[in-house]
Write an enzyme that holds these catalytic residues in place. Structure first.
Site, PDB file in Angstrom:
ATOM      1  N   ASP A   5      17.792  68.379  56.561  1.00  0.00           N
ATOM      2  CA  ASP A   5      18.102  66.942  56.713  1.00  0.00           C
ATOM      3  C   ASP A   5      18.754  66.349  55.456  1.00  0.00           C
ATOM      4  O   ASP A   5      19.577  65.437  55.548  1.00  0.00           O
ATOM      5  CB  ASP A   5      16.868  66.119  57.130  1.00  0.00           C
ATOM      6  CG  ASP A   5      15.653  66.340  56.254  1.00  0.00           C
ATOM      7  OD1 ASP A   5      15.707  67.181  55.329  1.00  0.00           O
ATOM      8  OD2 ASP A   5      14.628  65.657  56.500  1.00  0.00           O
ATOM      9  N   SER A  36      14.493  70.345  59.430  1.00  0.00           N
ATOM     10  CA  SER A  36      14.088  69.826  58.117  1.00  0.00           C
ATOM     11  C   SER A  36      12.881  70.539  57.541  1.00  0.00           C
ATOM     12  O   SER A  36      11.836  69.927  57.272  1.00  0.00           O
ATOM     13  CB  SER A  36      13.802  68.335  58.225  1.00  0.00           C
ATOM     14  OG  SER A  36      14.863  67.716  58.884  1.00  0.00           O
ATOM     15  N   ARG A  94      15.327  64.216  67.746  1.00  0.00           N
ATOM     16  CA  ARG A  94      16.466  63.616  68.434  1.00  0.00           C
ATOM     17  C   ARG A  94      17.436  64.668  68.931  1.00  0.00           C
ATOM     18  O   ARG A  94      17.647  65.688  68.262  1.00  0.00           O
ATOM     19  CB  ARG A  94      17.226  62.688  67.499  1.00  0.00           C
ATOM     20  CG  ARG A  94      16.772  61.251  67.642  1.00  0.00           C
ATOM     21  CD  ARG A  94      17.569  60.386  66.745  1.00  0.00           C
ATOM     22  NE  ARG A  94      17.076  60.511  65.392  1.00  0.00           N
ATOM     23  CZ  ARG A  94      17.198  59.554  64.487  1.00  0.00           C
ATOM     24  NH1 ARG A  94      17.823  58.436  64.790  1.00  0.00           N
ATOM     25  NH2 ARG A  94      16.722  59.722  63.281  1.00  0.00           N
TER      26      ARG A  94
HETATM   27  C1  BG6 Z   1      16.286  60.486  59.814  1.00  0.00           C
HETATM   28  C2  BG6 Z   1      17.139  61.747  59.806  1.00  0.00           C
HETATM   29  O1  BG6 Z   1      17.098  59.376  59.825  1.00  0.00           O
HETATM   30  O2  BG6 Z   1      15.463  60.493  58.655  1.00  0.00           O
HETATM   31  C3  BG6 Z   1      16.229  62.956  59.798  1.00  0.00           C
HETATM   32  O3  BG6 Z   1      17.977  61.770  60.918  1.00  0.00           O
HETATM   33  C4  BG6 Z   1      15.304  62.878  58.618  1.00  0.00           C
HETATM   34  O4  BG6 Z   1      16.969  64.121  59.766  1.00  0.00           O
HETATM   35  C5  BG6 Z   1      14.566  61.576  58.633  1.00  0.00           C
HETATM   36  O5  BG6 Z   1      14.407  63.973  58.647  1.00  0.00           O
HETATM   37  C6  BG6 Z   1      13.671  61.436  57.437  1.00  0.00           C
HETATM   38  O6  BG6 Z   1      12.916  60.264  57.542  1.00  0.00           O
HETATM   39  P1  BG6 Z   1      11.549  60.156  58.312  1.00  0.00           P
HETATM   40  O7  BG6 Z   1      10.944  58.954  57.773  1.00  0.00           O
HETATM   41  O8  BG6 Z   1      11.860  60.075  59.766  1.00  0.00           O
HETATM   42  O9  BG6 Z   1      10.760  61.397  57.962  1.00  0.00           O
HETATM   43  C1  GLC Z   2       9.908  68.657  53.746  1.00  0.00           C
HETATM   44  C2  GLC Z   2      10.756  69.832  54.163  1.00  0.00           C
HETATM   45  C3  GLC Z   2      12.172  69.669  53.716  1.00  0.00           C
HETATM   46  C4  GLC Z   2      12.703  68.347  54.184  1.00  0.00           C
HETATM   47  C5  GLC Z   2      11.812  67.232  53.725  1.00  0.00           C
HETATM   48  C6  GLC Z   2      12.279  65.882  54.206  1.00  0.00           C
HETATM   49  O1  GLC Z   2       9.830  68.667  52.379  1.00  0.00           O
HETATM   50  O2  GLC Z   2      10.198  71.022  53.625  1.00  0.00           O
HETATM   51  O3  GLC Z   2      12.952  70.715  54.202  1.00  0.00           O
HETATM   52  O4  GLC Z   2      13.985  68.173  53.717  1.00  0.00           O
HETATM   53  O5  GLC Z   2      10.508  67.462  54.185  1.00  0.00           O
HETATM   54  O6  GLC Z   2      12.255  65.773  55.575  1.00  0.00           O
END
Ligand code: BG6
Ligand code: GLC
Ligand code: GLC
Length: 924
Positions: free
Chosen positions: A664, A610, A549
């Site tokens: 994240d 992340s 995003r």
């Molecule tokens: C989102 C966050 O809502 O959730 C992200 O904005 C995050 O930063 C993500 O990595 C984690 O959830 P998923 O299911 O999209 O991996």
């Molecule tokens: C993976 C990444 C970590 C992140 C997590 C959730 O474990 O290594 O940095 O926070 O995924 O997205």
């Protein structure tokens, strides 16, 4: 033929004899006889009324109507499909209750080959009267003794025998081998059995007998055995009819119409228990005075009124009542009676059947009457025959009306114009009575002209059908054992979870001290949460979850406003070259800026990235290694901010002012912290899983200074990469790990997060299929396809409101050929996998909250956790299980879970805003 019978079932007796002066037969005797016989006539209109009224009762009972109680019970059995004909093996069948006072034991061999039948061995035991009316334990001990006597006589090998129990009484079934007797019917009245599980009583008795190891695997009503043993014919056999001592029928109903079942697909066999029809008075207009007396003198007055007009236990008695009445009025036997004529139970079904059989001739009637102590006159034989015919014809016609109601029900629920169906028939009345079946068939044709019904006699008195059900039940029980064995390693107890928590605590401490640990405990340089005075417009990027995003975040006095756009990152880009990936990211940013009219502006930017990064400051992050589905080359070991800048240069785009790079988990904690200052933990359970929390700076070895706190990105996904989780890891975890792009890495994450749970389930399903437990053992190419079983299916399948119907729809979409048993097992697999994931996650959170509590020297800690991630948010039970585990393992911490609404981009912008505010303050 055995003419000794249960005379004692009726208690009254009269005094036999003749009128004082040996009256000649009265001239109007035939009129008197006709008068009696007329009472047994049931008109077609009355039959139609009975048909309609029974159908209504059946439908009321199906909908679960409680009051007024419907006249029939409609008891679902656990038989869900008619036989395939492929069942095989040797089975012992015990038959109790269908045929009067007899107990049958059969040895049935199913060959699994269509049309190939082996004659069963069988033996019949007469149950003494006192056993039928005595204590329940005595009855079951008798049964167990007969069983062992039967088995002793045949050198059949008696270890691990599978037994099917054909029990012809109304029962509530709660499993193929669990069945509670509602009430005795027919000639039985043993104490202490009603309300008990008859399978358990039988098992206990077999154990008391101690002869051999017998496994009671199924119990069925006699009608079900009759239906299930039906030879395959052109029309499906979906009705089982029994007219023996008593009468009843079962049929295949659509499961969705049976209110008491949580099942809306497929069919289930329902035992109607139509013998009790009329117990509410509905049969008033067709009952004769003889029916009333018979009922009053029976073991169960007021109950089973319909059965008492049809069942073989009662036909002889009705004939006796009529003959005695006519004799006493001088219309028969010169007005003389006999002891047998006046003794309840003195005339049996067999007498009636033989006397009615015209082909046997009147001489046979005379002989029987003389056996009954009577002296028949010239015209008596014919009159007696007429009485027998009237009683039996009425029975057959009433039975036909009931069967017509069942056919109407089938036709209606199948929505078919013309119903083609086979009815399996069983019981002595159907089999031996000369005209019963003929009258029945003729009347059914009249009452249900739009049904094409074939009548097929049952095989081995239903024994084969019971063996079929037993075979299915034995298979299901074996499958269940294999399923339990497979899932056992996923079921973690409290000790195991507490050990995970303790190991996590140890790994945290080591990681913070810079010692070897699978937890990296990365400092994030985030020291403060927003204080509300931050203002401005910020750009944010959010990379690493399901979506990439780009966001524009406006932080104002009234709150935070967000505009964002989702861009896709194709797998080829995520796993291509680093240049490609960062070029793609820049393209997306440029596109967003252009669409938002921001081109040329250099807003401060917060980058949610992340993945594990070693940070040396807020705006510097060296990617340690990729995780989840990313593997772009030449990025590991590089500063992510530099990689972004280089891409901007390559694209000759304006420089961006990257102020902060945040994980994240950190973005989520900050985002939730904006609304709740107690939020000091960030948790992600999505594609991957991870947590961060506010640690005392004095505990963090790699960062200068001892005062205050810093947010630590734990990177707990890697927990266990040093082998510490190996004892919990199953062979399925190992398979998922080996097939991943980072084998041996992120072992904790691979047991918890969305990227992997579907795969774990798929591997378990493959294993269960190879054992023959699922999908009839057929491996399908679709199940062998990696990632075909999405983690979102777990959420859908486990959703309470959608039930098994949903499971089937999902699996059928995947091209998996499943039965309803399969659907239930797949659900259990999903539950086991997601429950373990949630509990492991909870153990991790428990370790974190306890660490914070101890850091602060508090007796009790109250803290909030900001959470994000599709698995956590969409799964119906995950969040509840996490919270429950935390409460169990960290009872001194009151933990509130806050779901992040706006994603972590908002948090990244807030981190940026705080940094800008602090920088501004520093400049002032
Ligand atoms: C989102 C966050 O809502 O959730 C992200 O904005 C995050 O930063 C993500 O990595 C984690 O959830 P998923 O299911 O999209 O991996
Ligand atoms: C993976 C990444 C970590 C992140 C997590 C959730 O474990 O290594 O940095 O926070 O995924 O997205
Ligand atoms: C009685 C029983 C029923 C059985 C029938 C035929 O009605 O209650 O369960 O099926 O007899 O034997």
């Amino acid at each position: 033929m055995d003419f000794t019978g249960p005379v004692e079932l009726w208690q009254k007796e009269g005094a036999p004899g003749c009128p004082q002066k040996g009256l000649p037969c009265s001239p109007d005797s035939s009129e008197l006889v006709q008068e009696c016989l007329n009472q047994f006539k049931v008109t077609t209109t009355q039959l139609r009324q009975i048909q309609a009224s029974l159908l209504r009762s059946m439908e009321q009972a199906l909908t679960g109507q409680a009051s007024p109680a419907p006249a029939v019970r409609m008891l679902p059995t656990y038989v869900g499909s008619t036989p395939h004909g492929t069942e095989q093996g040797d089975f012992v069948v015990l038959e109790l209750g269908a045929t009067g006072a007899s107990l049958r034991v059969l040895w049935v061999t199913l060959t699994g080959v269509e049309g190939h039948r082996i004659e069963p061995r069988s033996r019949e035991f007469l149950i003494p009267q006192e056993v039928m009316l005595g204590p329940g334990q005595q009855l079951f001990d008798f049964v167990a003794r007969c069983l062992s006597e039967f088995l002793d006589a045949y050198p059949l090998g008696s270890q691990g025998l599978k037994l099917g129990f054909n029990f012809g009484f109304p029962c509530y079934q709660t499993g193929l081998d669990k069945s509670t007797l509602i009430s005795w019917t027919k000639g039985f009245r043993c104490s202490g059995v009603e309300g008990q599980d008859v399978v358990q009583l039988l098992r206990d008795a077999i154990e008391r007998q101690g002869a051999c190891s017998i496994d009671v695997v199924a119990v069925v009503n006699d009608t079900v055995g009759t239906m299930m043993g039906c030879e395959l014919g052109p029309a499906p056999c979906e009705v089982g009819l029994v007219v023996d001592t008593g009468t009843n029928a079962c049929y295949m109903e659509e499961a969705r119409h049976v209110a008491v079942l949580d099942e809306d697909r497929g069919r289930v066999c329902v035992s109607i228990e139509w013998g009790s029809f009329g117990d509410d008075g509905a049969l008033g207009s067709v009952l004769t005075a003889f029916d009333r007396i018979l009922d009053q003198e029976s073991l169960n007055p007021g109950a089973q009124r319909f059965e008492k007009m049809i069942g073989g236990l009662y036909l002889g008695e009705l004939v006796r009542q009529v003959l005695a009445h006519l004799a006493q009025r001088g219309a028969l036997f010169g007005g003389c009676t006999s002891r047998a004529l006046l003794s309840p139970g003195g005339i049996l079904l067999e007498h009636v059947a033989e006397m009615e059989d015209a082909s046997a001739g009147t001489a046979r009637v005379h002989a029987i009457l003389r056996d009954l102590g009577l002296s028949p006159g010239a015209s008596d034989a014919e009159l007696v025959q007429q009485v027998c015919t009237a009683v039996c014809t009425r029975a057959a016609r009433l039975c036909a009306a009931a069967l017509a109601a069942v056919l109407a029900r089938l036709q209606h629920s199948r929505e078919q114009q013309m119903l083609h169906v086979a009815v399996a028939t069983g019981g002595r009345v159907c089999e031996h009575h000369p005209r019963f079946l003929g009258v029945l068939q003729e009347t059914v044709k009249l009452l249900a002209p739009e049904c094409d019904v074939s009548f097929i006699p049952s095989v081995d008195g239903g024994g084969r059908g019971v063996a079929m059900v037993t075979a299915v039940a034995a298979r299901l029980a074996a499958h269940r054992r294999l399923l339990e064995e497979t899932l056992a390693p996923f079921r973690l107890n409290r000790e195991q979870l507490a050990a995970v928590q303790a190991q996590m605590r140890e790994a945290m401490a080591k990681g913070l001290q810079g010692e070897a640990s699978s937890l990296r405990m990365l400092p994030t340089y985030v020291r403060a949460t927003p204080d509300g005075s931050e203002r401005g417009h910020f750009l944010a990027l959010d990379l690493g979850g399901t979506n990439f995003r780009v966001l524009l975040v406006h932080v104002a006095a009234g709150g935070v406003q967000i505009t964002n756009q989702v861009y896709s990152i194709p797998e080829s880009v995520a796993q291509g070259s680093g240049q490609q990936l960062f070029d793609h990211i820049v393209d997306c940013i440029l596109d967003f800026q252009q669409k938002q009219g921001l081109s040329g502006q250099s807003l401060p930017l917060g980058f949610t990235f992340s993945f594990p990064c070693r940070q040396l400051g807020l705006d510097q992050g060296i990617l340690l290694n990729w995780t989840k589905g990313f593997k772009a080359s030449d990025c590991e070991g590089q500063d992510v901010v530099c990689l972004l800048r280089e891409a901007l240069e390559r694209k000759q785009a304006m420089e961006l002012n990257v102020v902060a790079i945040v994980n994240d988990t950190v973005g989520t904690m900050m985002s939730c912290g904006y609304d709740d200052p107690r939020c000091e933990i960030g948790l992600i359970v999505g594609t991957g899983t991870n947590a961060c929390y506010m640690e005392e700076l004095r505990n963090v070895a790699g960062v200068a200074g001892d005062l205050g706190r810093m947010c630590i990105n734990m990177e707990w996904g890697a927990f266990g990469d040093d082998g510490s989780l190996d004892t919990l890891s199953t062979c399925f975890d190992a398979r998922v790990d080996q097939a991943s792009i980072n084998p041996g890495k992120q072992r904790f994450e691979k047991m918890i997060s969305g990227m992997y749970l579907g795969e774990i389930v798929r591997h378990i399903l493959l294993h269960l299929t190879s054992l023959g437990v699922l999908f009839r053992g057929q491996q399908t190419p679709s199940l062998q396809t990696r990632d075909i079983f999405k983690t979102k299916f777990l959420s859908e399948i486990e959703s309470d409101t959608l039930a098994l119907r949903q499971v089937r729809a999902i699996l059928e979409d995947l091209g998996l050929p499943l039965t309803s048993d399969d659907a239930l097992m797949v659900l259990e697999v999903c539950q086991a996998v997601s429950q373990r994931a949630a509990q492991l996650c909870g153990a991790g959170v428990a370790a974190v909250v306890e660490k914070i509590r101890e850091n602060r020297g508090l007796e009790e800690l109250s803290v909030s956790v900001g959470v994000d991630g599709t698995l956590y948010k969409l799964h119906p039970h995950f969040s509840r299980l996490v919270a429950a585990t935390v409460q169990e393992l960290a009872p001194r911490c009151a933990v509130t879970f806050l779901q992040s609404e706006d994603g972590s981009g908002k948090g990244a912008a807030l981190v940026t805003a705080v940094a800008c505010r602090l920088a501004k303050q520093a400049r002032v």
